[in-house]
Design a protein around this motif. Sequence first.
Motif, PDB file in Angstrom:
ATOM      1  N   GLU A 141      16.999  -0.647  -8.685  1.00 31.41           N
ATOM      2  CA  GLU A 141      16.731  -1.744  -8.653  1.00 31.41           C
ATOM      3  C   GLU A 141      16.700  -2.402 -11.040  1.00 31.41           C
ATOM      4  N   THR A 142      15.603  -1.069 -11.270  1.00 30.43           N
ATOM      5  CA  THR A 142      15.517  -1.179 -12.391  1.00 30.43           C
ATOM      6  C   THR A 142      16.479  -1.021 -13.302  1.00 30.43           C
ATOM      7  N   ALA A 143      18.357  -0.560 -12.636  1.00 34.73           N
ATOM      8  CA  ALA A 143      19.162   0.610 -13.274  1.00 34.73           C
ATOM      9  C   ALA A 143      20.078  -1.502 -13.160  1.00 34.73           C
ATOM     10  N   ASN A 144      19.788  -1.672 -12.292  1.00 35.98           N
ATOM     11  CA  ASN A 144      20.786  -3.252 -11.993  1.00 35.98           C
ATOM     12  C   ASN A 144      19.929  -4.447 -12.848  1.00 35.98           C
ATOM     13  N   GLN A 145      18.654  -4.203 -13.248  1.00 36.63           N
ATOM     14  CA  GLN A 145      18.074  -5.146 -13.224  1.00 36.63           C
ATOM     15  C   GLN A 145      18.224  -5.254 -15.253  1.00 36.63           C
ATOM     16  N   LEU A 146      17.907  -3.853 -16.101  1.00 38.46           N
ATOM     17  CA  LEU A 146      17.864  -3.751 -17.596  1.00 38.46           C
ATOM     18  C   LEU A 146      19.089  -3.143 -17.898  1.00 38.46           C
ATOM     19  N   LYS A 147      19.572  -3.673 -17.998  1.00 37.31           N
ATOM     20  CA  LYS A 147      20.676  -2.618 -18.863  1.00 37.31           C
ATOM     21  C   LYS A 147      20.532  -2.982 -20.681  1.00 37.31           C
ATOM     22  N   ASP A 148      21.132  -2.342 -21.182  1.00 39.57           N
ATOM     23  CA  ASP A 148      20.844  -2.019 -22.500  1.00 39.57           C
ATOM     24  C   ASP A 148      19.575  -2.820 -23.313  1.00 39.57           C
ATOM     25  N   GLY A 149      18.603  -2.799 -22.754  1.00 37.03           N
ATOM     26  CA  GLY A 149      17.550  -3.320 -23.093  1.00 37.03           C
ATOM     27  C   GLY A 149      17.394  -5.075 -22.485  1.00 37.03           C
ATOM     28  N   TRP A 150      18.696  -5.324 -21.756  1.00 38.50           N
ATOM     29  CA  TRP A 150      18.339  -6.755 -21.703  1.00 38.50           C
ATOM     30  C   TRP A 150      18.264  -6.454 -19.770  1.00 38.50           C
ATOM     31  N   LEU A 151      17.487  -7.714 -19.917  1.00 35.57           N
ATOM     32  CA  LEU A 151      16.988  -7.726 -17.956  1.00 35.57           C
ATOM     33  C   LEU A 151      17.936  -9.515 -17.621  1.00 35.57           C
ATOM     34  N   HIS A 152      19.303  -9.023 -16.538  1.00 36.37           N
ATOM     35  CA  HIS A 152      19.512  -9.134 -16.350  1.00 36.37           C
ATOM     36  C   HIS A 152      18.606 -10.572 -15.348  1.00 36.37           C
ATOM     37  N   VAL A 203       1.048  -0.508   0.157  1.00 31.44           N
ATOM     38  CA  VAL A 203       0.002   0.214  -0.388  1.00 31.44           C
ATOM     39  C   VAL A 203       0.471   1.136  -0.412  1.00 31.44           C
ATOM     40  N   GLU A 204       1.910   1.266   0.549  1.00 29.30           N
ATOM     41  CA  GLU A 204       3.220   2.384   0.953  1.00 29.30           C
ATOM     42  C   GLU A 204       3.673   2.556   0.055  1.00 29.30           C
ATOM     43  N   ASN A 205       3.786   1.401  -1.026  1.00 27.84           N
ATOM     44  CA  ASN A 205       4.940   1.211  -1.935  1.00 27.84           C
ATOM     45  C   ASN A 205       4.579   2.110  -2.991  1.00 27.84           C
ATOM     46  N   THR A 206       2.855   2.190  -2.938  1.00 22.27           N
ATOM     47  CA  THR A 206       2.703   2.084  -4.718  1.00 22.27           C
ATOM     48  C   THR A 206       1.043   3.392  -4.817  1.00 22.27           C
ATOM     49  N   GLY A 207       1.792   3.539  -3.177  1.00 19.67           N
ATOM     50  CA  GLY A 207       0.577   4.845  -2.915  1.00 19.67           C
ATOM     51  C   GLY A 207      -0.780   4.564  -3.549  1.00 19.67           C
ATOM     52  N   GLY A 241      15.549 -10.373  -0.660  1.00 25.87           N
ATOM     53  CA  GLY A 241      15.694  -9.021  -0.055  1.00 25.87           C
ATOM     54  C   GLY A 241      14.068  -8.889   0.086  1.00 25.87           C
ATOM     55  N   VAL A 242      13.908  -7.312  -0.144  1.00 27.33           N
ATOM     56  CA  VAL A 242      12.774  -6.580  -0.237  1.00 27.33           C
ATOM     57  C   VAL A 242      11.868  -6.222  -1.141  1.00 27.33           C
ATOM     58  N   PRO A 243      10.659  -6.984  -1.671  1.00 26.36           N
ATOM     59  CA  PRO A 243       9.654  -6.841  -2.365  1.00 26.36           C
ATOM     60  C   PRO A 243      10.101  -5.945  -3.614  1.00 26.36           C
ATOM     61  N   LYS A 244       9.595  -6.100  -4.403  1.00 25.19           N
ATOM     62  CA  LYS A 244       9.540  -5.025  -5.734  1.00 25.19           C
ATOM     63  C   LYS A 244       8.600  -4.847  -6.856  1.00 25.19           C
ATOM     64  N   GLY A 245       8.231  -4.465  -7.082  1.00 21.60           N
ATOM     65  CA  GLY A 245       6.704  -4.356  -8.121  1.00 21.60           C
ATOM     66  C   GLY A 245       7.534  -3.736  -9.289  1.00 21.60           C
ATOM     67  N   ALA A 246       6.998  -5.127  -9.605  1.00 19.11           N
ATOM     68  CA  ALA A 246       7.670  -4.706 -11.463  1.00 19.11           C
ATOM     69  C   ALA A 246       6.202  -4.876 -12.152  1.00 19.11           C
ATOM     70  N   VAL A 247       6.768  -2.976 -13.371  1.00 21.58           N
ATOM     71  CA  VAL A 247       5.595  -2.662 -14.111  1.00 21.58           C
ATOM     72  C   VAL A 247       5.507  -3.563 -14.672  1.00 21.58           C
ATOM     73  N   ASN A 288       8.743   2.369  -8.556  1.00 23.56           N
ATOM     74  CA  ASN A 288       9.444   3.545  -7.710  1.00 23.56           C
ATOM     75  C   ASN A 288      11.115   3.165  -7.640  1.00 23.56           C
ATOM     76  N   ASN A 289      11.613   2.834  -8.483  1.00 19.82           N
ATOM     77  CA  ASN A 289      13.070   1.810  -7.281  1.00 19.82           C
ATOM     78  C   ASN A 289      13.944   1.650  -9.092  1.00 19.82           C
ATOM     79  N   PRO A 290      14.146   3.558  -9.000  1.00 14.84           N
ATOM     80  CA  PRO A 290      15.549   3.423 -10.203  1.00 14.84           C
ATOM     81  C   PRO A 290      16.889   2.372  -9.671  1.00 14.84           C
TER      82      PRO A 290
END
Length: 565
Positions: free
Chosen positions: A427-438, A126-130, A218-224, A423-425
């Motif tokens: 982790e987005t940068a860590n997982q998505l690089k040049d269009g490739w999902l790690h 609830v809080e993470n997504t507002g 770790g802390v859950p992340k919301g995949a958009v 709302n997690n730039p």
Amino acid sequence: MKLLLISEELLKKRPWLRYYDSVVSPTINYPTFPAQEILRNTANVEGDKAATWFYGTEITFWELYMTVIRLSNTLIDLGVKKGDRIGIFLPNSPQFVIAYWAIISVGAIVVNINPLSAKDELRFIVENTGMNGILSFDMVLPNLRAVLEEVDIPLVIVTRLTDFVNGAGVSTREELGLNEGWHHFSELLEASTNTVPVRVPISQSDPAVIQFTGGTTGVPKGAVLTHRNIVVGTYCVEMWGIGIVGRMPTSRRFVLCTLPYFHVYGEVVAMCYSVQTASTQVILPRFDPDEVMNTIAAFKEFSFWPCVPTMLTAVLNHPRAAEIDFAKRFALINNGAAPCPLELIKKANDMNIFLSEGWGMSETTSLGITQPIQGTKKALSIGIPYPDTDIKIVDSQTGEEVKQGETGEILMKSPLVMKEYWNNPVETANQLKDGWLHTGDLAYMDEEYYIFIVDRSKDMIIAGGFNIYPRDIDEVLFKHPQVKDVITVGIPDSYRGETVKSFVQLIEGASVTAEELIAYCREHLTAYKVPRSIEFRSELPRSAVGKAFRRILRDEEISKMKKEG
């Protein structure tokens, strides 16, 4: 003949295309409409077909479409705007189906919430997504009320599951004890008569769903996931199964929907797929083996059952299994979310069941790699990539592609891949690089480009300098006739770095001891892979779609070690 339709350039880029079923297109011309048009299109041509079946009560596609329009207009009247995050805190039910299509129709974003979520888990989402609104049901109101004492959600709509079962009666807001300002789902629908489709401008790049990861690392992340992600996923599932289900008239298409809709796997592969293919969703709110068996027995046939290994195991080993010819009852069964043990695959094959396996993640709309339906299937392989999907396997340290047959991390580029983490730039940068999902999944590709998952990179055990993949141990223990489920983890060890421990759930009435299981492992595993200890549990921690929560067990052991000094 088919290969002549694939350019040499495309075949060089995606050599696995040569192993596609003959009716599967190597690329799909996806429509550019927003996801809710999937429902409109089917209602337009199959309006009288049952869209949902829920304890004997049916809703036709046209009735569903009209109800969705009415709720969409009501949501707008209640102040819901494009981009608002609206939680669906419901199990599988007609109310979930109606709410899902209505929310995305107004341009709002569905936030999937497991109804079994504890108070702290719910509050985090609830809080993470507002969150701007939530649709829920009476059974979880204590947790919801506890959260709403601390966090405000402007719009609350509540239902009772049996409100959509003929003959069960419809609850009232007084019976449910609704707080002042809360709304009753059925009362809202009864008061809504506006059947003019809403005209909110929605592009394919707009978010449609936020799916939180299991939180095992770790802390859950919301995949958009965007409207395009949902459309692409739905069309991919339809295309992949067209060689079997496509040969069946719509009157014979029934999908057994035991996968939870609050996870994108069930949402896309069961719910959205059913709408796209004009299949009746046979909806069960939870997976109860006896109830599932009763439901299977009540229907002449099912065109499709997407499931997870625990579900398939429970059904094939059920005391009533001999009564049902599963091979004739199901045109196609697909396993996903977690690896299918080899013994279970053999059992299904021996029963002549048409079984396929696949792989995906929340971040990939639950899809990505899967076995050909009619083509070659390889035991323990997750198959080959979906249309329009590129896969490479790389060394996690260097980023360089490894040779075929060597283990590395799966990287994926596809229109199935999420837009970002909510709302997690970082982790987005860590997982998505040049269009490739790690992905974090370790695998290798054989000489025919079939992919075999080895394990999660974070789950790998390093003991005495040896790399040990927990799945190797799990597979061996799964073969023991008295083992029902198993999860192996690495436990910190001052001498070896880590030591191997297996947590085992036995079948009812089993008598095997831990020492006997360790001896069994010695017969089938290299010495350094043999578990040093085995602990029996009445159940093991898995997600709603069957993924092993290894981290939970490992953290428990670490906590125990700290207490012991």
